[in-house]
Design a protein around this motif. Sequence first.
Motif, PDB file in Angstrom:
ATOM      1  N   CYS A  43       0.834  -1.212   0.000  1.00 30.80           N
ATOM      2  CA  CYS A  43       0.000   0.000   0.000  1.00 30.80           C
ATOM      3  C   CYS A  43       0.873   1.267   0.000  1.00 30.80           C
ATOM      4  O   CYS A  43       1.716   1.452   0.873  1.00 30.80           O
ATOM      5  N   PRO A  44       0.684   2.161  -0.983  1.00 29.50           N
ATOM      6  CA  PRO A  44       1.503   3.376  -1.025  1.00 29.50           C
ATOM      7  C   PRO A  44       1.237   4.323   0.140  1.00 29.50           C
ATOM      8  O   PRO A  44       2.110   5.112   0.506  1.00 29.50           O
ATOM      9  N   ILE A  45       0.044   4.248   0.729  1.00 30.54           N
ATOM     10  CA  ILE A  45      -0.249   5.122   1.870  1.00 30.54           C
ATOM     11  C   ILE A  45       0.431   4.568   3.122  1.00 30.54           C
ATOM     12  O   ILE A  45       1.046   5.312   3.896  1.00 30.54           O
TER      13      ILE A  45
ATOM     14  N   TYR B 103      -1.738   4.039   9.151  1.00 26.32           N
ATOM     15  CA  TYR B 103      -2.691   3.462   8.195  1.00 26.32           C
ATOM     16  C   TYR B 103      -2.228   2.074   7.747  1.00 26.32           C
ATOM     17  O   TYR B 103      -1.159   1.933   7.158  1.00 26.32           O
TER      18      TYR B 103
ATOM     19  N   PRO C   9      -3.975  -1.334   5.857  1.00 32.36           N
ATOM     20  CA  PRO C   9      -5.158  -2.023   5.323  1.00 32.36           C
ATOM     21  C   PRO C   9      -5.388  -3.401   5.938  1.00 32.36           C
ATOM     22  O   PRO C   9      -6.533  -3.810   6.141  1.00 32.36           O
TER      23      PRO C   9
ATOM     24  N   CYS D 122      -7.017   6.263   2.623  1.00 32.48           N
ATOM     25  CA  CYS D 122      -6.928   5.388   1.448  1.00 32.48           C
ATOM     26  C   CYS D 122      -7.146   6.210   0.175  1.00 32.48           C
ATOM     27  O   CYS D 122      -8.080   6.992   0.092  1.00 32.48           O
ATOM     28  N   SER D 123      -6.270   6.013  -0.808  1.00 31.92           N
ATOM     29  CA  SER D 123      -6.384   6.785  -2.052  1.00 31.92           C
ATOM     30  C   SER D 123      -7.150   6.032  -3.130  1.00 31.92           C
ATOM     31  O   SER D 123      -7.200   6.484  -4.278  1.00 31.92           O
ATOM     32  N   SER D 124      -7.701   4.860  -2.781  1.00 29.23           N
ATOM     33  CA  SER D 124      -8.440   4.023  -3.747  1.00 29.23           C
ATOM     34  C   SER D 124      -7.611   3.704  -4.983  1.00 29.23           C
ATOM     35  O   SER D 124      -8.126   3.742  -6.105  1.00 29.23           O
ATOM     36  N   CYS D 125      -6.339   3.391  -4.763  1.00 22.42           N
ATOM     37  CA  CYS D 125      -5.479   3.057  -5.912  1.00 22.42           C
ATOM     38  C   CYS D 125      -5.680   1.611  -6.369  1.00 22.42           C
ATOM     39  O   CYS D 125      -5.248   1.235  -7.449  1.00 22.42           O
ATOM     40  N   PHE D 126      -6.273   0.778  -5.527  1.00 19.67           N
ATOM     41  CA  PHE D 126      -6.589  -0.624  -5.835  1.00 19.67           C
ATOM     42  C   PHE D 126      -5.368  -1.544  -5.909  1.00 19.67           C
ATOM     43  O   PHE D 126      -5.486  -2.678  -6.382  1.00 19.67           O
ATOM     44  N   THR D 127      -4.195  -1.099  -5.463  1.00 16.44           N
ATOM     45  CA  THR D 127      -3.023  -1.985  -5.445  1.00 16.44           C
ATOM     46  C   THR D 127      -3.303  -3.209  -4.580  1.00 16.44           C
ATOM     47  O   THR D 127      -2.996  -4.342  -4.954  1.00 16.44           O
ATOM     48  N   CYS D 128      -3.909  -2.969  -3.415  1.00 15.07           N
ATOM     49  CA  CYS D 128      -4.216  -4.073  -2.492  1.00 15.07           C
ATOM     50  C   CYS D 128      -5.171  -5.079  -3.128  1.00 15.07           C
ATOM     51  O   CYS D 128      -5.029  -6.287  -2.940  1.00 15.07           O
TER      52      CYS D 128
ATOM     53  N   ILE E  39      -9.920  -4.679  -0.357  1.00 16.36           N
ATOM     54  CA  ILE E  39      -9.778  -3.703   0.737  1.00 16.36           C
ATOM     55  C   ILE E  39     -10.329  -2.335   0.323  1.00 16.36           C
ATOM     56  O   ILE E  39     -11.006  -1.672   1.113  1.00 16.36           O
ATOM     57  N   ALA E  40     -10.069  -1.934  -0.909  1.00 14.36           N
ATOM     58  CA  ALA E  40     -10.563  -0.613  -1.350  1.00 14.36           C
ATOM     59  C   ALA E  40     -12.094  -0.557  -1.266  1.00 14.36           C
ATOM     60  O   ALA E  40     -12.667   0.467  -0.902  1.00 14.36           O
TER      61      ALA E  40
END
Length: 189
Positions: free
Chosen positions: A51-53, A60, A62, A86-92, A102-103
Motif C-alpha cells: 500500500c503506497p499510503i 494506516y 489495510p 486510502c487513495s483508492s489506488c486498488f493496489t491491495c 480492501i478498497a
Amino acid sequence: MSETKSEAREYVQPVIKAEELDPKFKYKMSKLHGAEKVMVCFQCGTCTADCPIARFSEFYRPRRIARMVQLGLKDRLLLDKALWLCSSCFTCVDHCPQGVEIAGIVRVLRNMAVADKNILPLVYKELATNLMKGGFVYEIPESRLQKRVEQGLPPLPKPNVKDVVKIFEVTGSAGLLEKVQTFAKVESK
Ligand code: SF4
Ligand code: SF4
C-alpha cells in the motif's frame, strides 16, 4: 515495505473491551458490495506491504482494517479518521491472494461513517459542494480557461448543474452535506 518497526507500532493500541466487539458486523459487511470477501482475509499482510499510503503513514494499515472488521470493531473503525487516508489506488485489490477488496471495504466503511456517525473530512465536503454548485469538483479559474484557448484546446463541456443538483437532492446527499460534521486533519485516534 517490510512490516518491521513501524508495523510493530500498530499493536500499541488501547485494550479491546469485549463489549466493543460486534460479532454480527462481519456478516453485515460481507453482504455489502465490495466487502463480500472480508471473512477470507488470512492476514498475510501483502496489502499493507504494497500500500503506497501505508509506506508513508505511521498508522494506516489495510490489513488491520480487514482484521478489525472480522473482530467486529465497528465503532473504532468508523470513528478512525485514518479510514479517509486510502487513495483508492486498488493496489491491495490487485495483489491480495484471497481476492479481498480492501478498497471496497474502505468505501463501505466510509459510507457507514457518514450515515451512522455523521462525520466527513472537510475536503470531501468542499469537493462535493463545488460539484453541486458548479458541476466540477474544483472551481476552474478564468486564467486556466484562457490557457486552454491559448493552447488550442477545445472548451470544457458545460456541466448541467440543474441535473447535478437534482441528483444531490434525490439521493439525500444535499441534506446530508448540510448537517454532516467535518474534521480538517486526517489522523488516527
Ligand atoms: S492481502 Fe488480502 S489476505 Fe492478505 S492481509 Fe491483505 S486483505 Fe488479508
Ligand atoms: S486502495 Fe487504499 S488500502 Fe489499497 S493499496 Fe491503495 S491506498 Fe492502500
